[in-house]
Motif scaffolding. Structure first.
Motif, PDB file in Angstrom:
ATOM      1  N   TYR A   6       0.831  -1.207   0.000  1.00 43.85           N
ATOM      2  CA  TYR A   6       0.000   0.000   0.000  1.00 43.85           C
ATOM      3  C   TYR A   6       0.865   1.258   0.000  1.00 43.85           C
ATOM      4  CZ  TYR A   6      -3.627   3.309   1.504  1.00 43.85           C
ATOM      5  OH  TYR A   6      -4.493   4.382   1.598  1.00 43.85           O
ATOM      6  N   LYS A   7       1.925   1.249   0.793  1.00 39.60           N
ATOM      7  CA  LYS A   7       2.815   2.407   0.838  1.00 39.60           C
ATOM      8  C   LYS A   7       3.533   2.596  -0.489  1.00 39.60           C
ATOM      9  CE  LYS A   7       6.286   4.660   3.708  1.00 39.60           C
ATOM     10  NZ  LYS A   7       7.069   4.597   4.969  1.00 39.60           N
ATOM     11  N   GLN A   8       3.877   1.477  -1.130  1.00 39.91           N
ATOM     12  CA  GLN A   8       4.509   1.555  -2.444  1.00 39.91           C
ATOM     13  C   GLN A   8       3.564   2.184  -3.456  1.00 39.91           C
ATOM     14  OE1 GLN A   8       7.507   1.147  -3.440  1.00 39.91           O
ATOM     15  NE2 GLN A   8       7.162   1.258  -5.663  1.00 39.91           N
ATOM     16  N   VAL A   9       2.277   1.854  -3.361  1.00 38.16           N
ATOM     17  CA  VAL A   9       1.278   2.466  -4.234  1.00 38.16           C
ATOM     18  C   VAL A   9       1.209   3.967  -3.987  1.00 38.16           C
ATOM     19  CG1 VAL A   9      -1.180   2.572  -4.794  1.00 38.16           C
ATOM     20  CG2 VAL A   9      -0.087   0.351  -4.440  1.00 38.16           C
ATOM     21  N   GLN A  10       1.166   4.353  -2.717  1.00 37.62           N
ATOM     22  CA  GLN A  10       1.138   5.777  -2.359  1.00 37.62           C
ATOM     23  C   GLN A  10       2.335   6.518  -2.937  1.00 37.62           C
ATOM     24  OE1 GLN A  10       0.809   5.477   1.990  1.00 37.62           O
ATOM     25  NE2 GLN A  10      -1.117   6.615   1.844  1.00 37.62           N
ATOM     26  N   PHE A  11       3.510   5.938  -2.773  1.00 30.54           N
ATOM     27  CA  PHE A  11       4.751   6.566  -3.239  1.00 30.54           C
ATOM     28  C   PHE A  11       4.778   6.678  -4.761  1.00 30.54           C
ATOM     29  CE2 PHE A  11       9.078   5.918  -4.886  1.00 30.54           C
ATOM     30  CZ  PHE A  11       9.703   7.049  -4.381  1.00 30.54           C
ATOM     31  N   TRP A  18       3.454  12.680 -11.058  1.00 26.12           N
ATOM     32  CA  TRP A  18       2.353  13.065 -11.948  1.00 26.12           C
ATOM     33  C   TRP A  18       2.527  12.525 -13.367  1.00 26.12           C
ATOM     34  CZ3 TRP A  18       2.637  15.839 -16.452  1.00 26.12           C
ATOM     35  CH2 TRP A  18       3.827  16.546 -16.697  1.00 26.12           C
ATOM     36  N   LEU A  19       3.780  12.360 -13.802  1.00 25.52           N
ATOM     37  CA  LEU A  19       4.003  11.798 -15.139  1.00 25.52           C
ATOM     38  C   LEU A  19       3.529  10.348 -15.203  1.00 25.52           C
ATOM     39  CD1 LEU A  19       7.526  13.220 -16.085  1.00 25.52           C
ATOM     40  CD2 LEU A  19       5.334  13.719 -17.199  1.00 25.52           C
ATOM     41  N   LEU A  20       3.813   9.608 -14.135  1.00 22.32           N
ATOM     42  CA  LEU A  20       3.383   8.211 -14.081  1.00 22.32           C
ATOM     43  C   LEU A  20       1.865   8.121 -13.988  1.00 22.32           C
ATOM     44  CD1 LEU A  20       4.682   5.446 -14.167  1.00 22.32           C
ATOM     45  CD2 LEU A  20       4.696   5.426 -11.672  1.00 22.32           C
ATOM     46  N   VAL A  21       1.259   9.006 -13.198  1.00 21.42           N
ATOM     47  CA  VAL A  21      -0.200   9.040 -13.085  1.00 21.42           C
ATOM     48  C   VAL A  21      -0.827   9.343 -14.445  1.00 21.42           C
ATOM     49  CG1 VAL A  21      -2.166  10.274 -12.075  1.00 21.42           C
ATOM     50  CG2 VAL A  21      -0.211   9.645 -10.647  1.00 21.42           C
ATOM     51  N   ALA A  22      -0.259  10.316 -15.156  1.00 19.33           N
ATOM     52  CA  ALA A  22      -0.770  10.669 -16.484  1.00 19.33           C
ATOM     53  C   ALA A  22      -0.662   9.494 -17.437  1.00 19.33           C
ATOM     54  CB  ALA A  22      -0.008  11.870 -17.028  1.00 19.33           C
ATOM     55  N   PHE A  23       0.458   8.766 -17.361  1.00 19.85           N
ATOM     56  CA  PHE A  23       0.641   7.607 -18.230  1.00 19.85           C
ATOM     57  C   PHE A  23      -0.373   6.515 -17.900  1.00 19.85           C
ATOM     58  CE2 PHE A  23       2.724   3.411 -18.903  1.00 19.85           C
ATOM     59  CZ  PHE A  23       2.634   3.394 -20.291  1.00 19.85           C
ATOM     60  N   TYR A  24      -0.649   6.296 -16.603  1.00 23.62           N
ATOM     61  CA  TYR A  24      -1.638   5.293 -16.203  1.00 23.62           C
ATOM     62  C   TYR A  24      -3.017   5.649 -16.748  1.00 23.62           C
ATOM     63  CZ  TYR A  24       0.864   2.085 -13.112  1.00 23.62           C
ATOM     64  OH  TYR A  24       1.670   1.094 -12.625  1.00 23.62           O
ATOM     65  N   VAL A  25      -3.383   6.924 -16.663  1.00 32.03           N
ATOM     66  CA  VAL A  25      -4.684   7.348 -17.170  1.00 32.03           C
ATOM     67  C   VAL A  25      -4.740   7.159 -18.689  1.00 32.03           C
ATOM     68  CG1 VAL A  25      -6.248   9.307 -17.451  1.00 32.03           C
ATOM     69  CG2 VAL A  25      -5.073   8.947 -15.270  1.00 32.03           C
ATOM     70  N   LEU A  26      -3.657   7.517 -19.381  1.00 39.95           N
ATOM     71  CA  LEU A  26      -3.581   7.316 -20.824  1.00 39.95           C
ATOM     72  C   LEU A  26      -3.712   5.838 -21.170  1.00 39.95           C
ATOM     73  CD1 LEU A  26      -2.968   8.298 -23.735  1.00 39.95           C
ATOM     74  CD2 LEU A  26      -0.531   8.014 -23.201  1.00 39.95           C
ATOM     75  N   PRO A  75      -4.816   5.741  -9.365  1.00 37.43           N
ATOM     76  CA  PRO A  75      -3.682   6.679  -9.323  1.00 37.43           C
ATOM     77  C   PRO A  75      -4.124   8.120  -9.087  1.00 37.43           C
ATOM     78  CG  PRO A  75      -4.067   5.890 -11.564  1.00 37.43           C
ATOM     79  CD  PRO A  75      -4.874   5.032 -10.654  1.00 37.43           C
ATOM     80  N   LEU A  76      -5.267   8.509  -9.640  1.00 33.28           N
ATOM     81  CA  LEU A  76      -5.765   9.870  -9.419  1.00 33.28           C
ATOM     82  C   LEU A  76      -6.105  10.103  -7.954  1.00 33.28           C
ATOM     83  CD1 LEU A  76      -8.057  10.234 -12.567  1.00 33.28           C
ATOM     84  CD2 LEU A  76      -5.879  11.396 -12.149  1.00 33.28           C
ATOM     85  N   TYR A  77      -6.686   9.098  -7.318  1.00 34.38           N
ATOM     86  CA  TYR A  77      -7.053   9.201  -5.897  1.00 34.38           C
ATOM     87  C   TYR A  77      -5.814   9.435  -5.032  1.00 34.38           C
ATOM     88  CZ  TYR A  77      -8.304   7.549  -1.215  1.00 34.38           C
ATOM     89  OH  TYR A  77      -8.467   7.438   0.140  1.00 34.38           O
ATOM     90  N   PHE A  78      -4.755   8.660  -5.282  1.00 36.86           N
ATOM     91  CA  PHE A  78      -3.553   8.783  -4.453  1.00 36.86           C
ATOM     92  C   PHE A  78      -2.788  10.062  -4.776  1.00 36.86           C
ATOM     93  CE2 PHE A  78      -4.313   4.261  -3.830  1.00 36.86           C
ATOM     94  CZ  PHE A  78      -4.075   4.162  -2.463  1.00 36.86           C
ATOM     95  N   TYR A  79      -2.845  10.504  -6.003  1.00 40.39           N
ATOM     96  CA  TYR A  79      -2.126  11.731  -6.370  1.00 40.39           C
ATOM     97  C   TYR A  79      -2.768  12.961  -5.716  1.00 40.39           C
ATOM     98  CZ  TYR A  79       0.119  15.373  -9.111  1.00 40.39           C
ATOM     99  OH  TYR A  79       0.831  16.495  -9.481  1.00 40.39           O
TER     100      TYR A  79
END
Length: 257
Positions: free
Chosen positions: A181-186, A191-199, A250-254
């Motif tokens: 869970y902490k690894q997910v948070q980190f 934001w680049l990784l979050v953007a890529f996940y959404v894409l 990813p959006l939730y954690f960001y």
């Protein structure tokens, strides 16, 4: 035996393998989403970390996971083989491609969508699967008072904590586990990784809308009796609900902190 080999090497055989592995991966997405929804529990990751250990140590699930990895590889290889076969069958493009007016954008760009998803899978597994299995995440201890249901959390530091432990100590449930869970948070603070996940989830949506329906057509389920149900599931469940739910994580954690 020769007929079976000929079928598997034919264009139809490749499409059958693509369909079966694709539908198996669709089933996995549902199970994976159900487990990952525990990331939204307000319990400091306790349910998710418990789930992560179960999924990586329960023998039947570990066997299925190997089938999953094989399905991903086979699905990607046969997609490449079909693409090469189709290009060889028509080496010169038509001057004007009139079929585009009657075919969906996703059906004409499955190769691009699949490539994005393959890069996503490698990125996703390196961030979570690889680190989880190679001691790349910390350990955490949850102590839950069974009478009050209050939980205290302590990060464990030291090489002596190398395994999952769960027991009852004087009416207190103790859980020591890898803190994925902490690894997910980190991970999702980037934001680049979050953007890529959404894409990637947008690519997954278009890929599944076309692929889910095509898989059933290849398997012969194209009767008008089943077509509306298959179309509904392909668009709304696999094309909308599942990708949006995965993208929400990813959006939730960001944005949560």
């Amino acid at each position: 035996m020769s007929k079976s080999k000929h079928l598997l090497s034919s264009s139809l055989g490749k499409k059958l393998i693509m369909s079966l592995t694709g539908l198996f991966l669709c089933t996995f997405l549902i199970v994976h989403l159900a487990g990952n929804l525990q990331l939204f529990y307000d319990d400091q990751g306790k349910a998710f970390n418990d789930y992560a250990h179960f999924m990586t140590h329960f023998t039947p699930i570990r066997i299925v996971s190997y089938l999953l990895y094989a399905s991903i590889v086979i699905h990607a290889i046969y997609a490449l083989l079909l693409t090469i076969h189709n290009r060889k069958a028509r080496p010169v493009s038509y001057a004007v491609y009139r079929g585009s007016e009657n075919s969906a954008w996703s059906s004409r760009n499955m190769g691009i969508l699949g490539t994005v998803l393959l890069v996503f899978i490698v990125t996703h597994m390196s961030n979570f699967w690889w680190k989880y299995h190679n001691d790349g995440v910390p350990y955490i201890e949850y102590r839950t008072d069974l009478a009050t249901q209050e939980t205290t959390v302590t990060e464990l530091i030291g090489d002596e904590y190398t395994d999952y432990v769960k027991y009852i100590d004087n009416d207190v449930e103790v859980l020591k586990a890898k803190d994925l869970y902490k690894q997910v948070q980190f991970t999702f603070k980037n934001w680049l990784l979050v953007a890529f996940y959404v894409l990637a989830m947008a690519a997954l949506s278009f890929h599944l809308i076309h692929g889910f329906k095509s898989a059933f057509q290849t398997l012969g389920f194209d009767h008008r009796k089943y077509a509306p149900v298959i179309r509904f599931l392909g668009i709304w469940l696999f094309g909308v609900v599942i990708p949006i739910a995965f993208a929400a994580m990813p959006l939730y954690f960001y944005f949560s902190s």
